[in-house]
Design an enzyme around this catalytic site. Structure first.
Site, PDB file in Angstrom:
ATOM      1  N   LYS A   1      18.779 -11.189 -13.679  1.00 22.55           N
ATOM      2  CA  LYS A   1      18.084 -11.371 -14.964  1.00 22.55           C
ATOM      3  C   LYS A   1      19.024 -11.061 -16.131  1.00 22.55           C
ATOM      4  O   LYS A   1      20.087 -10.456 -15.934  1.00 22.55           O
ATOM      5  CB  LYS A   1      16.854 -10.461 -15.012  1.00 22.55           C
TER       6      LYS A   1
ATOM      7  N   ARG B   1       3.428  -0.307 -15.454  1.00 19.26           N
ATOM      8  CA  ARG B   1       3.961  -1.455 -16.203  1.00 19.26           C
ATOM      9  C   ARG B   1       3.126  -2.670 -15.831  1.00 19.26           C
ATOM     10  O   ARG B   1       2.205  -3.006 -16.529  1.00 19.26           O
ATOM     11  CB  ARG B   1       5.457  -1.617 -15.899  1.00 19.26           C
TER      12      ARG B   1
ATOM     13  N   HIS C   1       7.901  -0.808  -8.089  1.00 19.74           N
ATOM     14  CA  HIS C   1       9.146  -0.507  -8.806  1.00 19.74           C
ATOM     15  C   HIS C   1       9.260   0.991  -9.046  1.00 19.74           C
ATOM     16  O   HIS C   1       8.289   1.644  -9.423  1.00 19.74           O
ATOM     17  CB  HIS C   1       9.178  -1.264 -10.133  1.00 19.74           C
TER      18      HIS C   1
ATOM     19  N   ARG D   1      16.544  -4.461  -4.044  1.00 18.60           N
ATOM     20  CA  ARG D   1      16.687  -5.257  -5.268  1.00 18.60           C
ATOM     21  C   ARG D   1      17.692  -4.625  -6.234  1.00 18.60           C
ATOM     22  O   ARG D   1      17.334  -4.265  -7.354  1.00 18.60           O
ATOM     23  CB  ARG D   1      15.334  -5.381  -5.991  1.00 18.60           C
TER      24      ARG D   1
ATOM     25  N   TYR E   1      32.813  -0.484 -44.221  1.00 19.38           N
ATOM     26  CA  TYR E   1      31.573  -0.354 -44.994  1.00 19.38           C
ATOM     27  C   TYR E   1      31.140   1.099 -45.115  1.00 19.38           C
ATOM     28  O   TYR E   1      31.216   1.861 -44.142  1.00 19.38           O
ATOM     29  CB  TYR E   1      30.433  -1.107 -44.298  1.00 19.38           C
TER      30      TYR E   1
ATOM     31  N   CYS F   1      31.857  -3.612 -37.970  1.00 23.12           N
ATOM     32  CA  CYS F   1      31.293  -4.707 -38.765  1.00 23.12           C
ATOM     33  C   CYS F   1      30.691  -5.736 -37.817  1.00 23.12           C
ATOM     34  O   CYS F   1      30.742  -5.590 -36.598  1.00 23.12           O
ATOM     35  CB  CYS F   1      32.365  -5.366 -39.621  1.00 23.12           C
TER      36      CYS F   1
ATOM     37  N   ASP G   1      31.794  -8.678 -37.139  1.00 23.83           N
ATOM     38  CA  ASP G   1      32.775  -9.490 -36.412  1.00 23.83           C
ATOM     39  C   ASP G   1      34.100  -8.774 -36.162  1.00 23.83           C
ATOM     40  O   ASP G   1      34.996  -9.361 -35.559  1.00 23.83           O
ATOM     41  CB  ASP G   1      33.084 -10.763 -37.204  1.00 23.83           C
TER      42      ASP G   1
HETATM   43  C1  LIG Z   1      15.530  -5.018 -13.171  1.00 28.81           C
HETATM   44  C2  LIG Z   1      14.818  -4.775 -11.928  1.00 28.81           C
HETATM   45  C3  LIG Z   1      15.504  -4.386 -10.766  1.00 28.81           C
HETATM   46  C4  LIG Z   1      16.974  -4.020 -10.768  1.00 28.81           C
HETATM   47  O1  LIG Z   1      17.139  -2.759 -11.357  1.00 28.81           O
HETATM   48  P1  LIG Z   1      18.553  -2.001 -11.358  1.00 28.81           P
HETATM   49  O2  LIG Z   1      18.229  -0.662 -11.880  1.00 28.81           O
HETATM   50  O3  LIG Z   1      19.441  -2.779 -12.267  1.00 28.81           O
HETATM   51  O4  LIG Z   1      19.050  -2.009  -9.972  1.00 28.81           O
HETATM   52  C5  LIG Z   1      14.785  -4.304  -9.592  1.00 28.81           C
HETATM   53  N1  LIG Z   1      13.450  -4.564  -9.567  1.00 28.81           N
HETATM   54  C6  LIG Z   1      12.757  -4.908 -10.670  1.00 28.81           C
HETATM   55  C7  LIG Z   1      11.293  -5.173 -10.561  1.00 28.81           C
HETATM   56  C8  LIG Z   1      13.405  -5.012 -11.886  1.00 28.81           C
HETATM   57  O5  LIG Z   1      12.713  -5.341 -12.978  1.00 28.81           O
END
Ligand SMILES: *Cc1c(COP(=O)(O)O)cnc(C)c1O
Length: 402
Positions: free
Chosen positions: A61, A159, A188, A244, A288, A335, A337
Site C-alpha cells: 500500500k 478500527r 490487526h 502481512r 526563512y 524550504c 524545494d
Molecule cells: C499496513 C498494514 C499491515 C502492514 O503493517 P506493517 O506494520 O508495515 O508491517 C498489515 N496489515 C494491515 C491490515 C495493515 O493495514
C-alpha cells in the site's frame, strides 16, 4: 547550441532540442532520486518468511511504502510472494492493469458502489460487517460471479471489523453465503511494534477464540492471518497461516522499541547533489524566518530537495546529511524545494557532490529510523511521504522483473 526562439522554429539545432525534450520525458535527470535495491527486498522477503514459517502477504500500500507500487509488486511476484495486500481498491486495480497476477487483498473498508469493481478485477475483499457482507453478496449475485473475501475481526484496534466477541453470527452468515468464498479471516495488531506490550497476547487470544466458530459450525478453517511486521519480529505465535509484513519487507524497523530479530536490509536510499556552495559570514542568518545564524564564518551548501518532495520540514536545523562520507547538519528551515547544510569552516564540497539523506556513503550511514526520530515521527511516515516528484531508480533484481 542555438536555442530556437519558439517551439516551432526550424533550425539545425531543433533535432538536438527535440532529442533533449524526449530524453527528459523518459528519464528525469534530476539529481535528487530514490534508489531502490530490489535485491534487498528479495532478501527481506525470504528472511521474513523463514522467521514466520508461514506464507507472506507482501504489503505494498501507499506506493509500496514509497518504493514504487508496480515495480515492487512485480518484483515480489517474481520472487514468489504468495499474496499481496493494498489499502484501497485503486491500488489493486493499478496492479491488475500492470499485469500483476498473484492474489491481492484490499485491506481497507469497502463502499457499496465499489464492490463490483473488486469482483471484475479479481481483488479479494475485506468484509468487516454483516452489512458489508450483504453488499458483497448482492454485487456478486448481480454479476453472476462469486466474490473472494476475508472476514475482518476487531480484537482491540477499534478500527474496522466485527468485534471478536460478536463474531459468531457474522462467521455463520459468511460461511452460508453462496456468493462469497471465505478465503481468510484476519485481525490487526495494535501494539506488536513493542515486544514488551501485553496487548498482543490479549489480541491473539481473542482472535483464536473467535476462529473456533468455524470448527463449531463444521466449516473449513480459512487462512488465519494476524501478524504485521511487529508480529513477525516479536511474536512468533501470531504468525499462524500467513503473515502481512509491510515496513520490515523494506528493511526498516517499525519502532525504536523494535528488536532486530530478523536480518533486514534497507531497500531505499534517498540521494541528491550539491547545487550551490558559499561562505556565510558570522552573524548572518540562513533561510526563512532567519532561525539559524552562523556562529562563525562557515561554508554552507544548498541541496535541491525540500518538503515539496516529502522531505519533512520538521528536520529544519535537526536533520543531518552525508557529503564526502561526513555527517553534516541541516541549518535553517527546510524550504519547499531546497535546504542548506553547514559543512563547517574547513569543509570541502563541490557542486554536484553526492549528498545522502537516507542510506550509506562510505563507512557512514543515515537510516530511516534515525531520520524519523529527528523529525519527531515514525519511519512509516518518512517513507510514504516521499512523493512522485522524486524519480525512482531500481537496482538489482534482474531486468526481467521490470
Ligand atoms: C499496513 C498494514 C499491515 C502492514 O503493517 P506493517 O506494520 O508495515 O508491517 C498489515 N496489515 C494491515 C491490515 C495493515 O493495514
Amino acid at each position: 547550441m542555438a536555442v530556437p526562439t519558439s517551439y516551432s522554429a526550424a533550425s539545425a539545432a531543433s533535432d538536438d532540442i527535440d532529442a533533449l525534450r524526449h530524453r527528459h520525458a523518459e528519464a528525469s535527470d534530476r539529481p535528487t532520486r530514490i534508489r531502490v535495491d530490489l535485491d534487498a527486498l528479495t532478501h527481506n522477503l525470504h528472511a521474513l518468511r523463514a522467521k514466520a514459517g508461514a506464507p507472506v502477504m507482501g504489503i505494498v500500500k501507499a506506493n509500496a511504502y514509497g518504493h514504487g507500487l508496480v515495480t515492487v509488486a512485480r518484483h515480489l511476484q517474481a520472487q514468489g510472494v504468495e499474496q499481496l495486500g493494498v489499502a484501497f481498491l485503486e491500488e489493486g486495480i493499478a496492479l491488475r492493469q500492470a499485469g500483476v497476477r498473484v492474489p491481492i487483498l484490499v485491506l481497507g473498508g469497502i463502499f457499496g458502489p465499489q464492490v463490483a469493481q473488486f469482483i471484475v478485477h479479481d481483488l479479494e475483499i475485506t468484509v468487516s460487517s454483516l452489512d458489508k457482507l450483504r453488499q458483497v453478496e448482492a454485487a456478486a449475485e448481480a454479476l453472476g460471479h462469486r466474490a473472494t473475501i476475508h472476514l475482518k475481526l476487531d480484537t482491540g484496534m477499534e478500527r474496522i471489523g466485527v468485534h471478536s466477541y460478536n463474531a459468531g453470527p457474522f462467521i455463520e452468515a459468511a460461511v452460508a453465503s453462496s456468493w462469497c468464498v471465505v478465503k481468510g479471516v484476519y485481525s490487526h495488531l495494535a501494539c506488536a511494534d513493542d515486544p514488551a506490550s501485553p496487548m498482543t497476547a490479549v489480541q491473539l487470544e481473542r482472535f483464536l477464540d473467535a476462529c473456533t466458530h468455524f470448527e463449531r459450525i463444521g466449516a473449513p478453517m480459512p487462512l488465519r492471518h494476524l501478524a504485521n511486521s511487529g508480529g513477525v519480529l516479536h511474536f512468533p505465535e501470531t504468525c499462524l497461516d500467513m503473515v502481512r509484513p509491510g515496513i520490515a519487507l523494506y528493511g526498516v524497523l517499525p519502532d525504536p522499541a523494535s528488536r532486530r530479530t530478523v536480518d533486514l536490509r534497507p531497500a531505499l536510499s534517498l540521494v541528491s547533489q550539491v547545487v550551490y556552495f558559499k561562505v556565510v559570514k558570522a552573524g548572518h542568518s540562513v533561510s526563512y524566518g532567519a532561525t539559524w545564524t552562523a556562529p562563525r564564518d562557515t561554508r554552507v551548501v544548498t541541496v535541491p530537495i525540500g518538503y515539496g518532495d516529502g522531505y519533512p520540514r520538521a528536520l529544519s536545523s535537526r536533520g543531518d546529511v552525508l557529503i564526502r562520507g561526513q555527517r553534516h547538519p541541516i541549518v535553517g528551515r527546510i524550504c519547499m524545494d531546497q535546504f542548506m547544510v553547514d559543512i563547517g569552516p574547513q569543509g570541502t564540497a563541490y557542486n554536484e557532490d553526492d549528498v545522502v539523506l537516507i542510506g550509506r556513503q562510505g563507512d557512514a550511514g543515515i537510516d530511516c529510523e534515525s531520520v524519523a526520530i529527528a523529525a519527531g515521527t515514525i519511519p512509516y511516515e518518512i517513507l510514504v511521504g516521499l512523493n512522485d516528484r522524486i524519480p525512482r531508480e531500481y537496482r538489482g533484481g534482474g531486468l526481467s522483473d521490470r
